[in-house]
Design a protein around this motif. Structure first.
Motif, PDB file in Angstrom:
ATOM      1  N   UNK A  24      73.439  97.540  74.337  1.00 48.39           N
ATOM      2  CA  UNK A  24      73.887  97.439  72.938  1.00 48.39           C
ATOM      3  C   UNK A  24      73.406  96.137  72.310  1.00 48.39           C
ATOM      4  N   UNK A  25      73.502  95.045  73.082  1.00 47.27           N
ATOM      5  CA  UNK A  25      73.016  93.756  72.569  1.00 47.27           C
ATOM      6  C   UNK A  25      71.523  93.844  72.259  1.00 47.27           C
ATOM      7  N   UNK A  26      70.761  94.443  73.172  1.00 46.75           N
ATOM      8  CA  UNK A  26      69.312  94.583  72.957  1.00 46.75           C
ATOM      9  C   UNK A  26      69.011  95.366  71.684  1.00 46.75           C
ATOM     10  N   UNK A  27      69.817  96.407  71.431  1.00 45.65           N
ATOM     11  CA  UNK A  27      69.539  97.254  70.269  1.00 45.65           C
ATOM     12  C   UNK A  27      69.829  96.519  68.953  1.00 45.65           C
ATOM     13  N   UNK A  28      70.542  95.389  69.043  1.00 47.20           N
ATOM     14  CA  UNK A  28      70.850  94.640  67.827  1.00 47.20           C
ATOM     15  C   UNK A  28      69.705  93.704  67.424  1.00 47.20           C
ATOM     16  N   UNK A  29      68.841  93.353  68.378  1.00 49.70           N
ATOM     17  CA  UNK A  29      67.781  92.375  68.090  1.00 49.70           C
ATOM     18  C   UNK A  29      66.811  92.869  67.006  1.00 49.70           C
ATOM     19  N   UNK A  61      63.340  89.503  58.278  1.00 52.95           N
ATOM     20  CA  UNK A  61      61.919  89.526  57.908  1.00 52.95           C
ATOM     21  C   UNK A  61      61.462  90.669  57.017  1.00 52.95           C
ATOM     22  N   UNK A  62      62.212  91.775  56.968  1.00 53.01           N
ATOM     23  CA  UNK A  62      61.716  92.906  56.187  1.00 53.01           C
ATOM     24  C   UNK A  62      61.688  92.576  54.704  1.00 53.01           C
ATOM     25  N   UNK A  63      60.643  93.080  54.045  1.00 53.49           N
ATOM     26  CA  UNK A  63      60.553  92.885  52.592  1.00 53.49           C
ATOM     27  C   UNK A  63      61.264  94.004  51.847  1.00 53.49           C
ATOM     28  N   UNK A  64      61.633  95.080  52.579  1.00 55.90           N
ATOM     29  CA  UNK A  64      62.256  96.227  51.925  1.00 55.90           C
ATOM     30  C   UNK A  64      63.777  96.125  51.991  1.00 55.90           C
ATOM     31  N   UNK A  65      64.424  96.011  50.838  1.00 56.26           N
ATOM     32  CA  UNK A  65      65.882  95.918  50.826  1.00 56.26           C
ATOM     33  C   UNK A  65      66.495  97.212  51.360  1.00 56.26           C
ATOM     34  N   UNK A  66      65.844  98.344  51.103  1.00 52.92           N
ATOM     35  CA  UNK A  66      66.350  99.619  51.613  1.00 52.92           C
ATOM     36  C   UNK A  66      66.444  99.586  53.143  1.00 52.92           C
ATOM     37  N   UNK A  67      65.395  99.030  53.756  1.00 53.59           N
ATOM     38  CA  UNK A  67      65.352  98.917  55.219  1.00 53.59           C
ATOM     39  C   UNK A  67      66.430  97.934  55.703  1.00 53.59           C
ATOM     40  N   UNK A  68      66.602  96.847  54.954  1.00 54.59           N
ATOM     41  CA  UNK A  68      67.609  95.847  55.346  1.00 54.59           C
ATOM     42  C   UNK A  68      69.016  96.413  55.224  1.00 54.59           C
ATOM     43  N   UNK A  69      69.285  97.202  54.175  1.00 56.92           N
ATOM     44  CA  UNK A  69      70.605  97.816  54.015  1.00 56.92           C
ATOM     45  C   UNK A  69      70.914  98.700  55.225  1.00 56.92           C
ATOM     46  N   UNK A  70      69.907  99.485  55.650  1.00 55.21           N
ATOM     47  CA  UNK A  70      70.095 100.378  56.780  1.00 55.21           C
ATOM     48  C   UNK A  70      70.382  99.569  58.058  1.00 55.21           C
ATOM     49  N   UNK A  71      69.621  98.482  58.241  1.00 53.34           N
ATOM     50  CA  UNK A  71      69.818  97.644  59.427  1.00 53.34           C
ATOM     51  C   UNK A  71      71.198  96.990  59.416  1.00 53.34           C
ATOM     52  N   UNK A 100      77.893  99.233  62.753  1.00 56.96           N
ATOM     53  CA  UNK A 100      78.318 100.415  63.518  1.00 56.96           C
ATOM     54  C   UNK A 100      78.038 100.243  65.014  1.00 56.96           C
ATOM     55  N   UNK A 101      77.013  99.449  65.353  1.00 52.26           N
ATOM     56  CA  UNK A 101      76.768  99.173  66.777  1.00 52.26           C
ATOM     57  C   UNK A 101      77.940  98.388  67.366  1.00 52.26           C
ATOM     58  N   UNK A 102      78.472  97.452  66.589  1.00 56.51           N
ATOM     59  CA  UNK A 102      79.629  96.673  67.059  1.00 56.51           C
ATOM     60  C   UNK A 102      80.840  97.595  67.242  1.00 56.51           C
ATOM     61  N   UNK A 103      81.034  98.519  66.305  1.00 53.75           N
ATOM     62  CA  UNK A 103      82.151  99.469  66.441  1.00 53.75           C
ATOM     63  C   UNK A 103      82.006 100.256  67.743  1.00 53.75           C
ATOM     64  N   UNK A 104      80.797 100.765  68.004  1.00 54.77           N
ATOM     65  CA  UNK A 104      80.589 101.535  69.241  1.00 54.77           C
ATOM     66  C   UNK A 104      80.790 100.654  70.473  1.00 54.77           C
ATOM     67  N   UNK A 105      80.405  99.375  70.351  1.00 53.79           N
ATOM     68  CA  UNK A 105      80.550  98.454  71.483  1.00 53.79           C
ATOM     69  C   UNK A 105      82.023  98.207  71.837  1.00 53.79           C
ATOM     70  N   UNK A 106      82.933  98.487  70.905  1.00 53.96           N
ATOM     71  CA  UNK A 106      84.369  98.330  71.203  1.00 53.96           C
ATOM     72  C   UNK A 106      84.828  99.385  72.196  1.00 53.96           C
TER      73      UNK A 106
END
Lengths: 231, 231
Positions: A122-127, A135-145, A151-157
């Motif tokens: 899970x930690x690896x998937x957050x990197x 670094x992304x120039x696309x705000x759409x991509x950043x919103x998704x990230x 949600x990764x943190x929620x699953x990690x609980x």
């Protein structure tokens, strides 16, 4: 002769039966439901009522229909076609501050729990998510990230209820993140501030430090809240 | 010619349309939906698909059918016929500790919020509940008062999402309270301990003291948790 009330009661009974079979353990994840014809015979109700009940169970996300195979209790409930909580929230014309309040209630404590239970996978998937945020120039991509990160943190609980609740309000969280980021990023240098806040949360999870994790999450959400309050 | 997949897509489209009409504000609480016939004409789909979609919306608790009048967007969403989250939790064969964890996450912070927003009417409605918890000889009655007490605090937070989430897991909370109380009340004098814990929460809400309210709630839930962990 057939009043709507009576018909309502029939499909309710079908749903109730399926519910009870789940509660008493007769039906489990991945199990095949009896065929429509068998249900008609067992429950002595019309095929229409059976089909209505099955459709409703599909819409709720509990049952999936596999073509030519029949109806099955879903293996995973991650994607719910319909989010009753989100829809009802929109109908109530509720205050967006309620979403922030809910996020603070759930996510600060969830970060503390996740710090004790997060896996290295899970930690690896957050990197890559942190990299996109930075670094992304696309705000759409950043919103998704951004959303994926939370949600990764929620699953990690490892708490199924917390994950399910956040999934049930997924559209609300989504539009909240978009709105908050739009207001925050009026100051362009805030891209780096947000990226750093996410990285700090990640580092405290990596350290397994519950206190630091909840503090980093609180700082991040309070920062977002401050900008949401503006305008 | 009509494959099940195609039919699935039709009712999904109907639900999607209703959802979008809610999101864009065309449909509001209490509004009457177009008649089945009008929906058939507008959406150019079969009456069966329309009925399936409407049934599903009723089961989800979003729409109510009033005999002879038609279908309406519900005014209140307090009672949901089906609790998808509870059912999915049972299907996951999840750990009851997850319910305790969820209660701690939500209710401790909710008590803090409620201390700032509780009305005198809400406080008054808690007094008979405290009396039942202290004096009733019927455990069934006390269980009901216990649950009512906690849900009154949720409503006192005035956060619709928190109330909705607790309603969505109502059966789980219900059976959790029953189980926890059964274990706690093996020691009979614990009736008074539980009654006092609830009274302390009430008094801190009455004082409008968020810190005391969350501490009293934490103490109460930790006490219950301790007994749940036994055996």
């Amino acid at each position: 002769m057939f009043s709507p009330i009576r018909s309502t009661k029939v499909y309710e009974q079908v749903i109730e039966q399926v519910k009870n079979m789940i509660i008493d353990g007769t039906l489990k994840k991945g199990d095949k439901l009896p065929s429509e014809r068998e249900l008609v015979e067992h429950l002595e109700v019309s095929r229409t009522s059976i089909r209505e009940a099955l459709r409703a169970l599909q819409i709720i996300g509990l049952v999936e229909c596999r073509q030519g195979e029949g109806n099955f209790i879903k293996q995973s409930f991650e994607n719910n076609l319909f989010e009753p909580l989100s829809i009802m929230f929109m109908l109530q014309k509720s205050d967006p501050n309620e979403i922030m309040e809910l996020r603070k209630i759930i996510e600060i404590e969830t970060a503390a729990i996740a710090a004790k239970r997060v896996t290295s996978g899970e930690l690896d998937s957050m990197i890559p998510l942190i990299n996109i945020l930075k670094n992304s120039k696309s705000e759409e991509e950043r919103v998704k990230a951004d959303k994926d990160f939370h949600y990764t943190i929620a699953r990690a609980s490892k708490n199924f209820l917390i994950v399910s609740i956040l999934n049930a309000v997924s559209s609300l969280i989504d539009s909240f993140i978009k709105d908050a980021r739009r207001k925050i990023l009026v100051d362009k240098e805030n891209v780096d501030v947000l990226a750093k806040q996410h990285k700090d949360i990640y580092l405290s999870l990596k350290d397994g430090d519950s206190k630091k994790a909840s503090e980093a999450m609180r700082k991040h959400l309070d920062f977002a809240n401050e900008y949401m309050m503006k305008d």
